[in-house]
Design a protein around this motif. Sequence first.
Motif, short mmCIF file in Angstrom:
data_model
loop_
_atom_site.label_atom_id
_atom_site.label_comp_id
_atom_site.label_asym_id
_atom_site.label_seq_id
_atom_site.Cartn_x
_atom_site.Cartn_y
_atom_site.Cartn_z
N THR A 162 -55.52 138.29 44.51
CA THR A 162 -54.86 138.37 45.82
C THR A 162 -54.64 139.85 46.14
OG1 THR A 162 -53.86 136.22 45.41
CG2 THR A 162 -52.91 137.55 47.20
N VAL A 163 -53.98 140.57 45.22
CA VAL A 163 -54.03 142.05 45.27
C VAL A 163 -55.08 142.43 44.23
CG1 VAL A 163 -52.76 144.21 45.04
CG2 VAL A 163 -51.57 142.15 45.84
N PHE A 164 -56.30 142.65 44.66
CA PHE A 164 -57.46 142.85 43.79
C PHE A 164 -57.25 144.06 42.88
CE2 PHE A 164 -61.80 144.38 42.98
CZ PHE A 164 -62.45 143.22 42.62
N THR A 165 -56.89 145.18 43.50
CA THR A 165 -56.36 146.35 42.80
C THR A 165 -55.32 146.92 43.75
OG1 THR A 165 -56.82 148.42 41.64
CG2 THR A 165 -58.14 147.97 43.61
N TYR A 166 -54.50 147.86 43.28
CA TYR A 166 -53.38 148.22 44.14
C TYR A 166 -53.83 148.78 45.49
CZ TYR A 166 -53.87 153.01 42.36
OH TYR A 166 -54.34 154.24 42.02
N GLY A 167 -53.15 148.35 46.54
CA GLY A 167 -53.48 148.77 47.90
C GLY A 167 -54.61 147.98 48.52
N PHE A 169 -57.12 144.03 48.47
CA PHE A 169 -56.97 142.57 48.44
C PHE A 169 -58.33 141.98 48.09
CE2 PHE A 169 -58.01 144.06 52.61
CZ PHE A 169 -59.00 143.20 53.05
N GLY A 170 -58.33 140.70 47.67
CA GLY A 170 -59.58 140.07 47.24
C GLY A 170 -60.45 139.63 48.40
N ARG A 171 -61.71 139.41 48.13
CA ARG A 171 -62.64 138.92 49.15
C ARG A 171 -62.20 137.55 49.67
NH1 ARG A 171 -68.78 139.90 47.13
NH2 ARG A 171 -69.14 138.41 48.81
N VAL A 172 -62.50 137.31 50.93
CA VAL A 172 -62.08 136.04 51.54
C VAL A 172 -63.29 135.19 51.96
CG1 VAL A 172 -59.84 136.90 52.31
CG2 VAL A 172 -61.84 137.17 53.80
N ASP A 173 -64.49 135.63 51.55
CA ASP A 173 -65.71 134.95 52.01
C ASP A 173 -66.31 134.02 50.96
OD1 ASP A 173 -66.28 137.18 50.43
OD2 ASP A 173 -68.17 137.60 51.45
N LYS A 214 -47.45 146.67 50.33
CA LYS A 214 -47.38 146.86 51.79
C LYS A 214 -48.69 147.46 52.31
CE LYS A 214 -42.44 146.88 52.29
NZ LYS A 214 -41.43 147.55 51.48
N LEU A 215 -49.26 148.35 51.51
CA LEU A 215 -50.54 148.95 51.88
C LEU A 215 -51.64 147.87 51.90
CD1 LEU A 215 -51.95 151.67 52.47
CD2 LEU A 215 -52.31 151.92 50.01
N SER A 216 -51.57 146.94 50.97
CA SER A 216 -52.53 145.82 50.96
C SER A 216 -52.42 145.01 52.24
CB SER A 216 -52.28 144.89 49.77
OG SER A 216 -52.53 145.55 48.56
N VAL A 217 -51.20 144.76 52.68
CA VAL A 217 -51.00 144.01 53.92
C VAL A 217 -51.64 144.77 55.08
CG1 VAL A 217 -49.29 143.14 55.58
CG2 VAL A 217 -48.81 142.99 53.13
N LYS A 218 -51.37 146.07 55.13
CA LYS A 218 -51.89 146.91 56.21
C LYS A 218 -53.43 146.89 56.20
CE LYS A 218 -51.42 151.66 57.68
NZ LYS A 218 -50.98 152.99 57.20
N ASN A 219 -53.99 147.06 55.02
CA ASN A 219 -55.46 147.08 54.90
C ASN A 219 -56.07 145.73 55.26
OD1 ASN A 219 -55.79 149.75 54.19
ND2 ASN A 219 -55.39 149.37 52.03
N ALA A 220 -55.42 144.66 54.82
CA ALA A 220 -55.97 143.32 55.12
C ALA A 220 -55.95 143.09 56.63
CB ALA A 220 -55.15 142.25 54.39
N ARG A 221 -54.89 143.55 57.28
CA ARG A 221 -54.82 143.37 58.74
C ARG A 221 -55.91 144.15 59.45
NH1 ARG A 221 -48.43 143.18 59.11
NH2 ARG A 221 -48.21 141.04 59.81
N LEU A 222 -56.27 145.30 58.89
CA LEU A 222 -57.31 146.12 59.51
C LEU A 222 -58.71 145.57 59.29
CD1 LEU A 222 -56.20 149.77 58.52
CD2 LEU A 222 -56.30 148.80 60.85
N TRP A 223 -58.91 144.99 58.10
CA TRP A 223 -60.29 144.71 57.68
C TRP A 223 -60.72 143.25 57.84
CZ3 TRP A 223 -59.73 147.88 52.53
CH2 TRP A 223 -59.72 149.23 52.85
N VAL A 224 -59.77 142.31 57.86
CA VAL A 224 -60.25 140.92 57.88
C VAL A 224 -60.13 140.31 59.28
CG1 VAL A 224 -59.70 140.55 55.44
CG2 VAL A 224 -58.10 139.78 57.20
#
Length: 224
Positions: A162-167, A169-173, A214-224
Amino acid sequence: MKVTEQIFYFPGINFDCNVFLIKDDSSGELTLIDCGTGFFFDRQIQRISQDGLDPQNISRVILTHVHFDHSGGLINFVREYSPEVNVFHLEADSIEKGGNGLLLAREFGLEFTPTKVHKRLKEGEIIKAGSFNLEVLNTPGHTKGSICLYDRNSKVLFSGDTVFTYGSFGRVDFPTGDSRQMIQSLIELSKLDVQYLLCGHLDIATKNANEQIKLSVKNARLWV
Ligand SMILES: [Zn+2]
């Protein structure tokens, strides 16, 4: 290597996930979190011994999800040490029946060997491992049955992919992956008080872990 006196971290080799061991100081028993592909089993055992632990004491295995890079090595641990196998109820059938589906075994170039699951974990269940009370949190997104394990007292979170590595997230495909659920799961994790963020792959975080989630949340919102 040691994360704390009771938690040991074995960084993934090649495509292997990170593997963790929790030591029960009173009984000496070991709880293994995720197994890797199994391609490097001998080296894993060597590393465990080098850290002063006896692999014979591995009495329990918990999988964060069933992708082959986390579950492929399960059969080796089962054959050698007969641990109790714990898998979230939504993914337990994949371990018992094998096949490709959720496991992605063929993507890793191997067939999965089916194994008995002794305990089908439920959301909110508490697993006692040494001094830790690991709460099972279902965090769908990477797969529907992905879990994280959280100990409130020591602020430890085993995040699987879920948090693949810090900051990140894991693939969703992959099968049962879902980008909206991933963002929601990361938001839930960002509300926890975490010091040790023990991710499924690559580097872990032992400080500022809340910021990393929190950075993971931000990145997931940007990328997925
Ligand atoms: Zn995965």
